[in-house]
Enzyme design. Structure first.
Site, PDB file in Angstrom:
ATOM      1  N   HIS A  37       0.859  -1.175   0.000  1.00  0.00           N
ATOM      2  CA  HIS A  37       0.000   0.000   0.000  1.00  0.00           C
ATOM      3  C   HIS A  37       0.898   1.229   0.000  1.00  0.00           C
ATOM      4  O   HIS A  37       2.138   1.112  -0.085  1.00  0.00           O
ATOM      5  CB  HIS A  37      -0.950  -0.012   1.202  1.00  0.00           C
ATOM      6  CG  HIS A  37      -0.268  -0.281   2.512  1.00  0.00           C
ATOM      7  ND1 HIS A  37       0.631   0.602   3.094  1.00  0.00           N
ATOM      8  CD2 HIS A  37      -0.325  -1.352   3.348  1.00  0.00           C
ATOM      9  CE1 HIS A  37       1.063   0.113   4.230  1.00  0.00           C
ATOM     10  NE2 HIS A  37       0.515  -1.080   4.412  1.00  0.00           N
ATOM     11  N   ASP A  38       0.307   2.395   0.104  1.00  0.00           N
ATOM     12  CA  ASP A  38       1.104   3.612  -0.037  1.00  0.00           C
ATOM     13  C   ASP A  38       2.120   3.765   1.082  1.00  0.00           C
ATOM     14  O   ASP A  38       3.158   4.425   0.907  1.00  0.00           O
ATOM     15  CB  ASP A  38       0.205   4.847  -0.081  1.00  0.00           C
ATOM     16  CG  ASP A  38       0.968   6.088  -0.529  1.00  0.00           C
ATOM     17  OD1 ASP A  38       1.577   6.038  -1.617  1.00  0.00           O
ATOM     18  OD2 ASP A  38       0.978   7.090   0.216  1.00  0.00           O
ATOM     19  N   HIS A  40       4.022   1.352   2.215  1.00  0.00           N
ATOM     20  CA  HIS A  40       5.209   0.679   1.694  1.00  0.00           C
ATOM     21  C   HIS A  40       5.897   1.528   0.618  1.00  0.00           C
ATOM     22  O   HIS A  40       7.133   1.611   0.569  1.00  0.00           O
ATOM     23  CB  HIS A  40       4.828  -0.673   1.079  1.00  0.00           C
ATOM     24  CG  HIS A  40       4.311  -1.674   2.053  1.00  0.00           C
ATOM     25  ND1 HIS A  40       2.994  -2.060   2.081  1.00  0.00           N
ATOM     26  CD2 HIS A  40       4.932  -2.371   3.039  1.00  0.00           C
ATOM     27  CE1 HIS A  40       2.826  -2.969   3.038  1.00  0.00           C
ATOM     28  NE2 HIS A  40       3.980  -3.167   3.629  1.00  0.00           N
ATOM     29  N   GLN A  64       7.723 -15.840  11.736  1.00  0.00           N
ATOM     30  CA  GLN A  64       7.260 -14.801  12.649  1.00  0.00           C
ATOM     31  C   GLN A  64       5.772 -14.886  12.942  1.00  0.00           C
ATOM     32  O   GLN A  64       5.211 -14.011  13.592  1.00  0.00           O
ATOM     33  CB  GLN A  64       7.622 -13.412  12.113  1.00  0.00           C
ATOM     34  CG  GLN A  64       6.901 -12.988  10.850  1.00  0.00           C
ATOM     35  CD  GLN A  64       7.502 -11.715  10.281  1.00  0.00           C
ATOM     36  OE1 GLN A  64       8.619 -11.705   9.773  1.00  0.00           O
ATOM     37  NE2 GLN A  64       6.765 -10.611  10.375  1.00  0.00           N
ATOM     38  N   GLY A 151       9.365   0.788   8.521  1.00  0.00           N
ATOM     39  CA  GLY A 151       8.348   1.731   8.962  1.00  0.00           C
ATOM     40  C   GLY A 151       8.280   1.837  10.476  1.00  0.00           C
ATOM     41  O   GLY A 151       8.424   0.856  11.194  1.00  0.00           O
ATOM     42  N   GLU A 152       8.034   3.053  10.956  1.00  0.00           N
ATOM     43  CA  GLU A 152       7.871   3.261  12.390  1.00  0.00           C
ATOM     44  C   GLU A 152       6.545   2.717  12.921  1.00  0.00           C
ATOM     45  O   GLU A 152       6.389   2.615  14.139  1.00  0.00           O
ATOM     46  CB  GLU A 152       7.982   4.747  12.717  1.00  0.00           C
ATOM     47  CG  GLU A 152       9.393   5.306  12.575  1.00  0.00           C
ATOM     48  CD  GLU A 152       9.501   6.743  13.020  1.00  0.00           C
ATOM     49  OE1 GLU A 152       8.438   7.383  13.266  1.00  0.00           O
ATOM     50  OE2 GLU A 152      10.632   7.257  13.115  1.00  0.00           O
ATOM     51  N   GLN A 157       9.358  -3.514  16.480  1.00  0.00           N
ATOM     52  CA  GLN A 157      10.162  -4.217  15.484  1.00  0.00           C
ATOM     53  C   GLN A 157      11.353  -3.372  15.051  1.00  0.00           C
ATOM     54  O   GLN A 157      12.473  -3.889  14.903  1.00  0.00           O
ATOM     55  CB  GLN A 157       9.307  -4.567  14.276  1.00  0.00           C
ATOM     56  CG  GLN A 157      10.081  -5.150  13.112  1.00  0.00           C
ATOM     57  CD  GLN A 157       9.197  -5.476  11.935  1.00  0.00           C
ATOM     58  OE1 GLN A 157       8.581  -6.524  11.897  1.00  0.00           O
ATOM     59  NE2 GLN A 157       9.123  -4.571  10.969  1.00  0.00           N
ATOM     60  N   LEU A 188      -1.850   3.098   7.978  1.00  0.00           N
ATOM     61  CA  LEU A 188      -1.920   2.165   6.862  1.00  0.00           C
ATOM     62  C   LEU A 188      -1.338   0.816   7.264  1.00  0.00           C
ATOM     63  O   LEU A 188      -0.299   0.751   7.916  1.00  0.00           O
ATOM     64  CB  LEU A 188      -1.158   2.713   5.660  1.00  0.00           C
ATOM     65  CG  LEU A 188      -1.688   3.994   5.017  1.00  0.00           C
ATOM     66  CD1 LEU A 188      -0.856   4.355   3.793  1.00  0.00           C
ATOM     67  CD2 LEU A 188      -3.151   3.855   4.631  1.00  0.00           C
TER      68      LEU A 188
END
EC number: 6.3.2.1
Length: 282
Positions: A37-38, A40, A64, A151-152, A157, A188
């Protein structure tokens, strides 16, 4: 049909990387599990600011997922993913299958502590971060990337991966990318597609509660009552809350107030059959 080049074996991947290295290219990795999605795509755009070539891995990592989680139904949308990567000019999609990542006889895993044992997702998804650390270490070693962008939104993670790279002396720069959101504030996520229309209308309450809690903490309020009020609000909206906490932004240690250092508010909650996570800085 996408024109993005793909590699499905480690040999193909390393041949392409070696070619770029001969040309003096700086290489970035953006790891994903697909269903792009946006959010990413924003990671790819950020990676392009730090490197000459960007590789996007698409791999749903079985290590995982717990036995009762959504590995079998996790969305797999490779043709659509490749088409999206073409729109942002990604240079290569690394799309191995399970046999390529974990061939017969594979017997190694990484056990990680520190932020992976903060009592957050690790408490609700046993073994999850060992699986994350193992696959990320493999990706970094397969590619030898100069930069890797995460991504934050998956904040715990991100801290786990920072720990991994430091502890194992992996020569890569880890960059955290800000969370992308819908207009109503919902972070998102590939799992948002699981939400029913009714649950989708309720889901932005997570971001609103985080924002309200953050504003109260900025005034010097103690974390415990603020977080307790936030849990009550989410439960009144129909969420089943795994956790809603304020932690130190770097160590993820427990804190009592904003005086204890930079804070990060983190939440995981279930709405219907969908588990949502989010976080914001204070």
């Amino acid at each position: 049909m996408s024109s993005v080049e793909t590699a499905t074996t480690v040999g193909q991947l390393r041949e392409k990387v070696a070619q770029w290295r001969r040309d003096g290219a700086r290489i970035a990795l953006t790891p994903t599990m697909g269903a792009l999605h946006d959010g990413h795509l924003s990671l790819v755009r950020l990676a392009q600011q730090h490197a000459d070539k960007v590789i996007v891995s698409i791999f749903v990592n079985p290590k995982q997922f717990g036995p009762n989680e959504d590995f079998s139904r996790y969305p797999r949308t490779l043709p659509e993913d490749l088409a999206l990567l073409e729109t942002v000019g990604a240079d290569l999609a690394w799309t191995p299958d399970v046999a390529a990542m974990y061939p017969d006889g594979f017997a190694t895993s990484i056990s990680i502590g520190g932020p992976a044992q903060a009592g957050l997702d690790d408490a609700h998804r046993p073994g999850h971060f060992d699986g994350v650390a193992t696959v990320v270490a493999k990706l970094l070693l397969q590619i030898g990337a100069d930069v890797a962008v995460f991504g934050e939104k998956d904040y715990q993670q991100l801290q786990v991966i920072n720990q991994l790279a430091r502890d194992l002396n992996i020569p890569v720069e880890i960059i955290g990318a800000p969370t992308r959101r819908e207009a109503d504030g919902l972070a998102l996520s590939s799992r948002n597609r699981y939400l029913s229309p009714e649950d989708r209308a309720v889901a932005p309450a997570i971001a609103r509660v985080l924002s309200v809690c953050a504003e109260r903490l900025r005034t010097g309020a103690a974390t415990a009552p603020v977080m307790a009020d936030g849990v009550k609000t989410l439960e009144s909206e129909g969420f089943k809350v795994d956790y809603l906490v304020a932690r130190h932004a770097v160590t993820l240690a427990e804190v009592n107030s904003i005086a204890d250092g930079p804070l990060r508010l983190l939440v995981a909650a279930r709405l219907g059959t969908t588990r949502l996570i989010d976080n914001i800085g204070v």
